[in-house]
Write a protein that holds these residues in place. Sequence first.
Motif, PDB file in Angstrom:
ATOM      1  N   ILE A 130      34.808  37.340  26.170  1.00  0.00           N
ATOM      2  CA  ILE A 130      35.638  37.240  27.738  1.00  0.00           C
ATOM      3  C   ILE A 130      36.673  38.283  27.801  1.00  0.00           C
ATOM      4  CG2 ILE A 130      35.482  34.751  27.528  1.00  0.00           C
ATOM      5  CD1 ILE A 130      38.056  34.359  25.946  1.00  0.00           C
ATOM      6  N   GLY A 131      37.095  38.655  28.764  1.00  0.00           N
ATOM      7  CA  GLY A 131      38.014  39.942  28.987  1.00  0.00           C
ATOM      8  C   GLY A 131      38.038  39.969  30.436  1.00  0.00           C
ATOM      9  N   ALA A 153      28.264  38.121  29.388  1.00  0.00           N
ATOM     10  CA  ALA A 153      29.876  38.705  29.471  1.00  0.00           C
ATOM     11  C   ALA A 153      30.140  37.355  30.335  1.00  0.00           C
ATOM     12  CB  ALA A 153      29.604  39.965  30.341  1.00  0.00           C
ATOM     13  N   TRP A 154      31.420  36.991  30.304  1.00  0.00           N
ATOM     14  CA  TRP A 154      32.084  36.078  30.939  1.00  0.00           C
ATOM     15  C   TRP A 154      33.436  36.615  31.416  1.00  0.00           C
ATOM     16  CZ3 TRP A 154      31.211  32.787  25.933  1.00  0.00           C
ATOM     17  CH2 TRP A 154      29.866  32.163  26.094  1.00  0.00           C
ATOM     18  N   PRO A 155      33.560  37.344  32.534  1.00  0.00           N
ATOM     19  CA  PRO A 155      34.877  37.990  33.123  1.00  0.00           C
ATOM     20  C   PRO A 155      35.874  36.621  33.405  1.00  0.00           C
ATOM     21  CG  PRO A 155      32.763  38.531  34.332  1.00  0.00           C
ATOM     22  CD  PRO A 155      32.352  37.463  33.368  1.00  0.00           C
ATOM     23  N   THR A 156      36.843  36.787  32.792  1.00  0.00           N
ATOM     24  CA  THR A 156      37.950  35.711  32.663  1.00  0.00           C
ATOM     25  C   THR A 156      39.573  36.258  33.024  1.00  0.00           C
ATOM     26  OG1 THR A 156      36.741  35.012  31.062  1.00  0.00           O
ATOM     27  CG2 THR A 156      38.958  34.182  31.193  1.00  0.00           C
ATOM     28  N   PRO A 157      39.779  36.270  34.176  1.00  0.00           N
ATOM     29  CA  PRO A 157      41.162  36.661  34.644  1.00  0.00           C
ATOM     30  C   PRO A 157      42.243  35.761  33.800  1.00  0.00           C
ATOM     31  CG  PRO A 157      40.021  35.881  36.589  1.00  0.00           C
ATOM     32  CD  PRO A 157      39.126  35.688  35.262  1.00  0.00           C
ATOM     33  N   SER A 158      43.307  36.545  33.447  1.00  0.00           N
ATOM     34  CA  SER A 158      44.213  35.707  32.833  1.00  0.00           C
ATOM     35  C   SER A 158      44.659  34.484  33.111  1.00  0.00           C
ATOM     36  CB  SER A 158      45.516  36.675  32.875  1.00  0.00           C
ATOM     37  OG  SER A 158      45.383  37.901  32.091  1.00  0.00           O
ATOM     38  N   GLU A 159      44.832  34.182  34.383  1.00  0.00           N
ATOM     39  CA  GLU A 159      45.166  32.994  34.794  1.00  0.00           C
ATOM     40  C   GLU A 159      44.441  31.820  34.533  1.00  0.00           C
ATOM     41  OE1 GLU A 159      45.090  35.524  36.770  1.00  0.00           O
ATOM     42  OE2 GLU A 159      43.654  35.118  38.502  1.00  0.00           O
ATOM     43  N   SER A 160      43.072  32.102  34.292  1.00  0.00           N
ATOM     44  CA  SER A 160      42.016  31.040  33.882  1.00  0.00           C
ATOM     45  C   SER A 160      41.622  31.066  32.531  1.00  0.00           C
ATOM     46  CB  SER A 160      40.753  31.188  34.724  1.00  0.00           C
ATOM     47  OG  SER A 160      40.192  32.514  34.542  1.00  0.00           O
TER      48      SER A 160
END
Length: 277
Positions: free
Chosen positions: A8-9, A36-43
């Motif tokens: 995640i990142g 790869a699990w794209p993860t924005p800060s809010e989630s």
Amino acid sequence: MTKQLGVIGYPLSHTLSPVFQQAALDYHAIPVTYSAWPTPSESLPQTVERLRGEEYMGFNITIPHKEQLLDLVDDVNDMARNVGAVNTVVNRDGVLTGHNTDTYGFVRSLKEKANFDPRGKSVLLLGAGGAARAAAYALASEGVERLTIANRTVARAESLAEDVGSVLGEIETVSLENVSGDADLIVNSTSVGMASGDSAGQTPIKAASVPRDALAYDMVYTPAETPFLCSAQEAGARVLGGLWMLIYQGAAAFELWTGKHAPVDIMYQAAQQAMEQ
Ligand code: NAP
């Protein structure tokens, strides 16, 4: 149910972890998918909660979440707590334990790929972000004799020096422009020179600041021949790029998740091929 691993990142477009971790899983015929699990800060908090599920064996964390993970897991090992960053999480029955394997990756690459033992040596560390924190604690625990931290924002270097100073004793700090030679090892842990960044093509310090008999180490691994390593080579220094650190930190994570020996050469080849494409 297929078990899963991942990173995640945000953003995650350039990550090599899925390529070399999957190569290691396939080598051992372990029926696990690494994604790869794209993860924005809010989630981030919700994503970490979801990753407690029994199908998930654990995950890696990259920019910009390594520091925030400290507060989202149930336990952290000593090195991750000292460094203040988690880059690997192991999930055992829904209980998440955080580790920092960047420190291991850094030291193993130095020892095995540059035949450099930090014990008793003098080191100039460029940068004071997350990667520099990992390098500073790793060097302190390996018994380095003298450490100087140089950073664009000197206050950040001072703060890191204060933290690591409790383990190592007094640490000098300096701005990047005022760096002078006299070190056995110079480590670039800034992002300067990274192919995809704002400072692509630049070096963090002048070639004249690199002693001829030093080892120049760049944590940046894209491009493989970074501007810093090219100028250090011109100055006559030995050089090592950051790809082996990436592989070794991943190897330590792989071993924590699977209990199997990580096939590092296969992982390295897979990463190198992906970089060439
Ligand atoms: P970070 O926490 O964002 O820190 C960035 C560092 O670079 C800070 O010291 C920053 O200085 C400095 N910097 C950025 N742009 C600069 C510029 N134009 N001029 C001078 N200094 C500049 O990032 P990080 O997590 O520490 O990562 C740093 C680099 O290490 C990245 O390229 C990353 O890919 C690499 N890395 C590699 C590995 C590996 O396994 N090989 C592992 C971890 C990280 P200020 O404090 O002044 O902003």
